[in-house]
Design a protein around this motif. Structure first.
Motif, PDB file in Angstrom:
ATOM      1  N   VAL A 127       0.852  -1.195   0.000  1.00 46.74           N
ATOM      2  CA  VAL A 127       0.000   0.000   0.000  1.00 46.74           C
ATOM      3  C   VAL A 127       0.884   1.239   0.000  1.00 46.74           C
ATOM      4  O   VAL A 127       1.768   1.367   0.857  1.00 46.74           O
ATOM      5  N   SER A 128       0.641   2.141  -0.936  1.00 44.59           N
ATOM      6  CA  SER A 128       1.479   3.335  -1.056  1.00 44.59           C
ATOM      7  C   SER A 128       0.616   4.565  -1.298  1.00 44.59           C
ATOM      8  O   SER A 128      -0.415   4.506  -1.977  1.00 44.59           O
ATOM      9  N   SER A 129       1.067   5.692  -0.751  1.00 37.60           N
ATOM     10  CA  SER A 129       0.346   6.956  -0.881  1.00 37.60           C
ATOM     11  C   SER A 129       1.231   7.992  -1.557  1.00 37.60           C
ATOM     12  O   SER A 129       2.404   8.142  -1.210  1.00 37.60           O
ATOM     13  N   GLU A 130       0.668   8.682  -2.521  1.00 35.49           N
ATOM     14  CA  GLU A 130       1.393   9.777  -3.168  1.00 35.49           C
ATOM     15  C   GLU A 130       1.667  10.887  -2.152  1.00 35.49           C
ATOM     16  O   GLU A 130       0.825  11.187  -1.295  1.00 35.49           O
ATOM     17  N   ILE A 131       2.847  11.474  -2.226  1.00 36.81           N
ATOM     18  CA  ILE A 131       3.253  12.563  -1.336  1.00 36.81           C
ATOM     19  C   ILE A 131       3.513  13.811  -2.176  1.00 36.81           C
ATOM     20  O   ILE A 131       4.123  13.729  -3.246  1.00 36.81           O
ATOM     21  N   GLU A 132       3.068  14.934  -1.685  1.00 32.65           N
ATOM     22  CA  GLU A 132       3.272  16.179  -2.425  1.00 32.65           C
ATOM     23  C   GLU A 132       3.452  17.325  -1.446  1.00 32.65           C
ATOM     24  O   GLU A 132       2.583  17.588  -0.621  1.00 32.65           O
ATOM     25  N   GLY A 133       4.589  17.999  -1.533  1.00 29.98           N
ATOM     26  CA  GLY A 133       4.853  19.129  -0.651  1.00 29.98           C
ATOM     27  C   GLY A 133       4.832  18.785   0.816  1.00 29.98           C
ATOM     28  O   GLY A 133       4.429  19.608   1.647  1.00 29.98           O
ATOM     29  N   GLY A 134       5.234  17.562   1.141  1.00 28.29           N
ATOM     30  CA  GLY A 134       5.231  17.120   2.528  1.00 28.29           C
ATOM     31  C   GLY A 134       3.885  16.629   3.023  1.00 28.29           C
ATOM     32  O   GLY A 134       3.772  16.148   4.152  1.00 28.29           O
ATOM     33  N   GLU A 135       2.857  16.749   2.190  1.00 30.38           N
ATOM     34  CA  GLU A 135       1.520  16.285   2.569  1.00 30.38           C
ATOM     35  C   GLU A 135       1.331  14.829   2.142  1.00 30.38           C
ATOM     36  O   GLU A 135       1.807  14.409   1.089  1.00 30.38           O
TER      37      GLU A 135
END
Length: 249
Positions: A127-135
């Motif tokens: 299971v993986s989550s996209e990360i953007e700008g530390g969020e």
């Protein structure tokens, strides 16, 4: 179901905490994860030194948790052989800090832990989550993981399949849906940053992600706002040319 949770970001990472918080609502879980971050360690295992296993307490988590001084694959090995007596219905690895799409599945410790479970004939999911700008998007990813378990548990919870789940950095109501797809051509323009040191040189790996947008792939659909699910298998045989090459001999 009895679930084993692991990751490559470390036992104290936010991703595995969020996943455990969601899944222990309806399942019995045990957490066995690296004591420190082991990102991009692929399927390496520890052979020449002992593994140190310690029980740890994760605040707000009622399930037992252990840290292991090794890799994600080590964690699955020691959990199956020593901490659970092999009595696990499924292994979930994550939630990873960033998507594991395209070529990343070969480098990923997250995916490799799930593959290690498949080697032990235990169904698994990365299971993986996209990360953007530390969020991050861990809570949404955890809910999709929980939903996927329910969808596959009766017919498709097979011991030779690794389910690779990637969730974009969007609120759940903005996600367009789920795409079942192949892995894409996500690659990097890699280079080494060179510096002089007293007794030689140092080389720091750097690089930028190539913007490859092959259609019908996880890389493409994540950018389009879809959750992607790809069934993986650890058999790397090239079946397309197997018979052709056999004729040579």
């Amino acid at each position: 179901m009895k679930l084993l949770l692991t990751n490559d970001d470390g036992v104290n990472a936010k991703g595995i905490y969020t996943l455990a918080k969601e899944l222990e609502k309806n399942h019995e879980i045990i957490i066995v994860a690296p004591s420190v971050e082991r990102s991009a360690c692929s399927h390496s295992i520890t052979m020449r030194e002992p593994l140190i296993v310690k029980e740890v307490k994760l605040n707000g988590i009622k399930s037992k948790a252990y840290s292991v001084s090794g890799t994600p694959a080590d964690c699955v090995k020691v959990a199956v052989n020593k901490l659970t007596d092999g009595k696990v219905d499924m292994v979930l690895s994550g939630i990873n800090n960033g998507v594991n799409a395209g070529i990343d599945v070969l480098y990923s410790g997250t995916v490799s832990a799930a593959i290690e479970a498949a080697i032990y004939k235990i169904p698994s999911m990365a299971v993986s989550s996209e990360i953007e700008g530390g969020e991050d998007n861990y809570e949404v990813a955890a809910k999709y993981a929980s939903d996927l378990i329910e969808k596959i548990k009766n017919k498709y919870l097979k011991d030779d399949v690794v389910w690779n789940l990637n969730v974009p950095i969007l609120n759940k109501e903005k996600i367009k849906g789920i795409k079942i797809c192949r892995i894409g051509g996500r690659t990097y323009n890699s280079y080494f940053e060179e510096n002089a040191i007293d007794d030689g040189k140092s080389f720091q790996l750097r690089g930028e992600l190539n913007n490859v947008q092959d259609i019908d792939t996880d890389v493409h659909f994540i950018k389009q706002g879809y959750v992607t699910v790809t069934p993986l298998h650890y058999d790397l045989t090239n079946f397309k040319i197997l018979e052709e090459v056999r004729k040579l001999f």
